[in-house]
Write a protein that holds these residues in place. Structure first.
Motif, PDB file in Angstrom:
ATOM      1  N   GLY A 119       0.818  -1.211   0.000  1.00 39.14           N
ATOM      2  CA  GLY A 119       0.000   0.000   0.000  1.00 39.14           C
ATOM      3  C   GLY A 119       0.847   1.255   0.000  1.00 39.14           C
ATOM      4  N   THR A 120       0.244   2.388  -0.341  1.00 35.93           N
ATOM      5  CA  THR A 120       0.973   3.665  -0.356  1.00 35.93           C
ATOM      6  C   THR A 120       0.598   4.502   0.853  1.00 35.93           C
ATOM      7  OG1 THR A 120      -0.694   4.696  -1.758  1.00 35.93           O
ATOM      8  CG2 THR A 120       1.216   3.716  -2.864  1.00 35.93           C
ATOM      9  N   LEU A 121       1.565   5.276   1.286  1.00 29.95           N
ATOM     10  CA  LEU A 121       1.427   6.150   2.439  1.00 29.95           C
ATOM     11  C   LEU A 121       1.921   7.544   2.074  1.00 29.95           C
ATOM     12  CD1 LEU A 121       3.216   3.670   4.822  1.00 29.95           C
ATOM     13  CD2 LEU A 121       0.781   4.168   4.920  1.00 29.95           C
ATOM     14  N   PRO A 122       1.237   8.590   2.534  1.00 29.03           N
ATOM     15  CA  PRO A 122       1.757   9.943   2.307  1.00 29.03           C
ATOM     16  C   PRO A 122       2.795  10.286   3.384  1.00 29.03           C
ATOM     17  CG  PRO A 122      -0.371  10.040   3.400  1.00 29.03           C
ATOM     18  CD  PRO A 122      -0.072   8.588   3.180  1.00 29.03           C
ATOM     19  N   ILE A 123       4.046  10.400   2.976  1.00 29.53           N
ATOM     20  CA  ILE A 123       5.120  10.716   3.922  1.00 29.53           C
ATOM     21  C   ILE A 123       5.943  11.866   3.353  1.00 29.53           C
ATOM     22  CG2 ILE A 123       7.139   9.871   5.165  1.00 29.53           C
ATOM     23  CD1 ILE A 123       6.006   7.080   4.967  1.00 29.53           C
ATOM     24  N   HIS A 126       5.459  12.914  -0.212  1.00 31.24           N
ATOM     25  CA  HIS A 126       5.661  11.854  -1.198  1.00 31.24           C
ATOM     26  C   HIS A 126       4.646  10.751  -0.937  1.00 31.24           C
ATOM     27  CE1 HIS A 126       9.515  13.552  -2.443  1.00 31.24           C
ATOM     28  NE2 HIS A 126       9.805  13.687  -1.166  1.00 31.24           N
ATOM     29  N   GLN A 127       4.395   9.944  -1.954  1.00 31.25           N
ATOM     30  CA  GLN A 127       3.624   8.725  -1.789  1.00 31.25           C
ATOM     31  C   GLN A 127       4.623   7.574  -1.760  1.00 31.25           C
ATOM     32  OE1 GLN A 127       0.251   8.178  -1.325  1.00 31.25           O
ATOM     33  NE2 GLN A 127       0.153  10.390  -1.060  1.00 31.25           N
ATOM     34  N   GLU A 128       4.662   6.865  -0.678  1.00 25.86           N
ATOM     35  CA  GLU A 128       5.633   5.782  -0.510  1.00 25.86           C
ATOM     36  C   GLU A 128       4.909   4.468  -0.255  1.00 25.86           C
ATOM     37  OE1 GLU A 128       8.852   6.226  -0.839  1.00 25.86           O
ATOM     38  OE2 GLU A 128       9.056   8.388  -0.609  1.00 25.86           O
TER      39      GLU A 128
END
Length: 163
Positions: A119-123, A126-128
């Motif tokens: 899954g992607t995370l906003p960090i 950025h989307q990681e």
């Protein structure tokens, strides 16, 4: 998760734990142990960081990127304070911080699910993916471990004997 996915997940997690927690955390702790209080907070100039600053920075980074974003443990970070700090923590406090953090990270990383990895995370704007987060924190910690080792060797004029 099929068998191949499970094997890949386990291999990734095992290697992250090995390089991050089993190798680099003890190196940072050993360097802190080798230094006295003044040396921990020594900066050769205003553009450089002390070992103390780097330890606080690693703590902030790992709390934000892993324990908060991956593990769901809320963490409010003021990144600039990590670099502005000067003699805010004793040698013993920094060692305890790193020891406790490594134990908490081990548990969090070992319990990462397939969905968190993919899954992607906003960090930090950025989307990681979870995979990119684990790779980033490992290389980031390794980078600063090298800086801490260099500062320690420079100040103590001796080897760290990591091996």
């Amino acid at each position: 998760m099929n068998n191949i996915e499970n094997q890949l997940r386990n291999a990734l997690i095992d290697n992250i734990v090995r390089y991050l927690i089993d190798e680099n955390f003890p190196r940072v702790i050993k360097c802190i142990e080798m230094l006295n209080e003044e040396e921990i907070w020594y900066r050769p100039n205003s553009q450089s960081n002390s070992v103390g600053n780097l330890v606080l920075h690693l703590n902030g980074n790992l709390n934000q990127w892993i324990l908060d974003y991956i593990g769901g443990k809320p963490f409010v970070r003021n990144r600039q304070l990590e670099f502005d700090a000067d003699k805010t923590h004793s040698k013993e406090e920094l060692i305890l911080m790193m020891t406790n953090l490594s134990e908490e990270l081990r548990s969090c990383i070992q319990s990462v699910t397939r969905d968190k990895l993919l899954g992607t995370l906003p960090i930090q704007n950025h989307q990681e993916t979870g995979i990119s987060v684990l790779i980033h924190i490992t290389e980031h910690f390794s980078f600063h471990t090298g800086q801490i080792a260099f500062i320690t060797k420079w100040l103590k004029e001796q080897q760290t004997n990591f091996y």
